[in-house]
Design an enzyme around this catalytic site. Structure first.
Site, PDB file in Angstrom:
ATOM      1  N   CYS A 180      -8.694   3.614   0.548  1.00 12.83           N
ATOM      2  CA  CYS A 180      -7.599   4.348  -0.083  1.00 12.83           C
ATOM      3  C   CYS A 180      -7.872   4.396  -1.584  1.00 12.83           C
ATOM      4  O   CYS A 180      -8.258   3.379  -2.169  1.00 12.83           O
ATOM      5  CB  CYS A 180      -6.282   3.617   0.198  1.00 12.83           C
ATOM      6  SG  CYS A 180      -4.847   4.430  -0.514  1.00 12.83           S
ATOM      7  N   LEU A 181      -7.673   5.561  -2.183  1.00 10.68           N
ATOM      8  CA  LEU A 181      -7.919   5.677  -3.628  1.00 10.68           C
ATOM      9  C   LEU A 181      -6.962   4.800  -4.426  1.00 10.68           C
ATOM     10  O   LEU A 181      -7.228   4.485  -5.581  1.00 10.68           O
ATOM     11  CB  LEU A 181      -7.799   7.147  -4.067  1.00 10.68           C
ATOM     12  CG  LEU A 181      -8.906   8.082  -3.549  1.00 10.68           C
ATOM     13  CD1 LEU A 181      -8.603   9.532  -3.904  1.00 10.68           C
ATOM     14  CD2 LEU A 181     -10.273   7.673  -4.084  1.00 10.68           C
ATOM     15  N   HIS A 232      -2.503   8.446   7.745  1.00 13.54           N
ATOM     16  CA  HIS A 232      -2.616   7.607   6.544  1.00 13.54           C
ATOM     17  C   HIS A 232      -1.829   8.237   5.381  1.00 13.54           C
ATOM     18  O   HIS A 232      -1.105   7.541   4.671  1.00 13.54           O
ATOM     19  CB  HIS A 232      -4.112   7.458   6.208  1.00 13.54           C
ATOM     20  CG  HIS A 232      -4.433   6.730   4.937  1.00 13.54           C
ATOM     21  ND1 HIS A 232      -5.230   5.603   4.909  1.00 13.54           N
ATOM     22  CD2 HIS A 232      -4.088   6.978   3.643  1.00 13.54           C
ATOM     23  CE1 HIS A 232      -5.347   5.184   3.650  1.00 13.54           C
ATOM     24  NE2 HIS A 232      -4.670   6.002   2.859  1.00 13.54           N
ATOM     25  N   GLU A 233      -1.945   9.565   5.221  1.00 15.55           N
ATOM     26  CA  GLU A 233      -1.269  10.233   4.099  1.00 15.55           C
ATOM     27  C   GLU A 233       0.243  10.293   4.313  1.00 15.55           C
ATOM     28  O   GLU A 233       1.010  10.112   3.368  1.00 15.55           O
ATOM     29  CB  GLU A 233      -1.849  11.633   3.863  1.00 15.55           C
ATOM     30  CG  GLU A 233      -3.338  11.688   3.563  1.00 15.55           C
ATOM     31  CD  GLU A 233      -3.815  10.667   2.542  1.00 15.55           C
ATOM     32  OE1 GLU A 233      -3.054  10.331   1.609  1.00 15.55           O
ATOM     33  OE2 GLU A 233      -4.955  10.180   2.684  1.00 15.55           O
ATOM     34  N   GLN A 271       0.697   8.791  -4.699  1.00 18.01           N
ATOM     35  CA  GLN A 271      -0.502   8.230  -5.338  1.00 18.01           C
ATOM     36  C   GLN A 271      -0.757   8.796  -6.735  1.00 18.01           C
ATOM     37  O   GLN A 271      -1.566   8.251  -7.478  1.00 18.01           O
ATOM     38  CB  GLN A 271      -1.737   8.483  -4.462  1.00 18.01           C
ATOM     39  CG  GLN A 271      -1.680   7.730  -3.151  1.00 18.01           C
ATOM     40  CD  GLN A 271      -2.918   7.999  -2.327  1.00 18.01           C
ATOM     41  OE1 GLN A 271      -2.975   8.957  -1.571  1.00 18.01           O
ATOM     42  NE2 GLN A 271      -3.934   7.177  -2.487  1.00 18.01           N
ATOM     43  N   GLY A 289      -8.270  12.361   1.564  1.00 16.78           N
ATOM     44  CA  GLY A 289      -6.841  12.687   1.565  1.00 16.78           C
ATOM     45  C   GLY A 289      -6.172  12.081   0.358  1.00 16.78           C
ATOM     46  O   GLY A 289      -6.690  11.124  -0.240  1.00 16.78           O
ATOM     47  N   HIS A 318       1.797   7.158   3.291  1.00 14.14           N
ATOM     48  CA  HIS A 318       2.026   7.059   1.842  1.00 14.14           C
ATOM     49  C   HIS A 318       3.400   7.619   1.473  1.00 14.14           C
ATOM     50  O   HIS A 318       4.106   7.040   0.642  1.00 14.14           O
ATOM     51  CB  HIS A 318       0.959   7.849   1.073  1.00 14.14           C
ATOM     52  CG  HIS A 318      -0.307   7.092   0.802  1.00 14.14           C
ATOM     53  ND1 HIS A 318      -0.324   5.910   0.098  1.00 14.14           N
ATOM     54  CD2 HIS A 318      -1.591   7.349   1.122  1.00 14.14           C
ATOM     55  CE1 HIS A 318      -1.586   5.477  -0.008  1.00 14.14           C
ATOM     56  NE2 HIS A 318      -2.373   6.333   0.616  1.00 14.14           N
TER      57      HIS A 318
END
Ligand code: NI
Length: 174
Positions: free
Chosen positions: A95-96, A137-138, A51, A46, A141
């Protein structure tokens, strides 16, 4: 399509609240595709607009085993309508934007949510387990929240200290 640059902590944009998309026009649809492409290149399941330095409420998600783009969920203005109050799902999240760090996070096992797809259609989706976790999670963000906000202060401080140490070591190497 351009691959977008992934922001990592402590980038301020990761702590900002993204704003609703007024309509999914050509530009927004193209951004959704770029976001998905960047997610696949980063081997993430995701990715959220924050991000890549954008503050519009857009996320891309793909938890399918194929990961060939056919099952990508490109979502504008995602919104959780209902979440399971009793059962939780625990997943070792990464997480990226926090590369190399993982922690077990408990989230509601099931959600029902709504979003606008890349053609401008409002849709509803029920998700459970990994897909549910990933969408939550997204959406976090988009609200300036990170998975480390869901773990104990002790664990969070440990991760943040390691990141700070890595950052300092990176600086002295240059
Ligand atoms: Ni993330």
């Amino acid at each position: 399509m351009a691959k977008l640059v992934i922001q990592t902590i402590p980038a301020e944009v990761l702590r900002k609240i993204a704003q609703p998309v007024m309509s999914v026009d050509k530009n927004v649809a193209a951004f959704m595709e770029d976001l998905a492409e960047t997610m696949y290149k980063g081997n993430g399941i995701g990715l959220a607009a924050n991000q890549v330095g954008s503050l519009s409420r857009v996320i891309a998600v793909d938890t399918s085993p194929e990961r060939d783009g056919t099952k990508a969920l490109l979502m504008a203005n995602p919104e959780i309508l209902w979440s399971e109050p009793k059962e939780v799902f625990v997943y070792n999240e990464g997480c990226l934007s926090i590369p190399g760090h993982y922690a077990d996070v408990k989230r509601p096992k099931r959600i029902r949510m709504a979003y606008t797809d890349q053609h401008g259609n409002r849709r509803e989706l029920e998700a459970e387990d990994l897909l549910s976790t990933c969408i939550q999670h997204e959406i976090d963000h988009l609200n300036g929240a990170l998975f480390i906000d869901h773990i104990s202060k002790l664990k969070r401080d440990m991760i943040l200290r390691k990141i700070e140490k890595e950052r300092r070591e990176g600086e002295t190497e240059q």
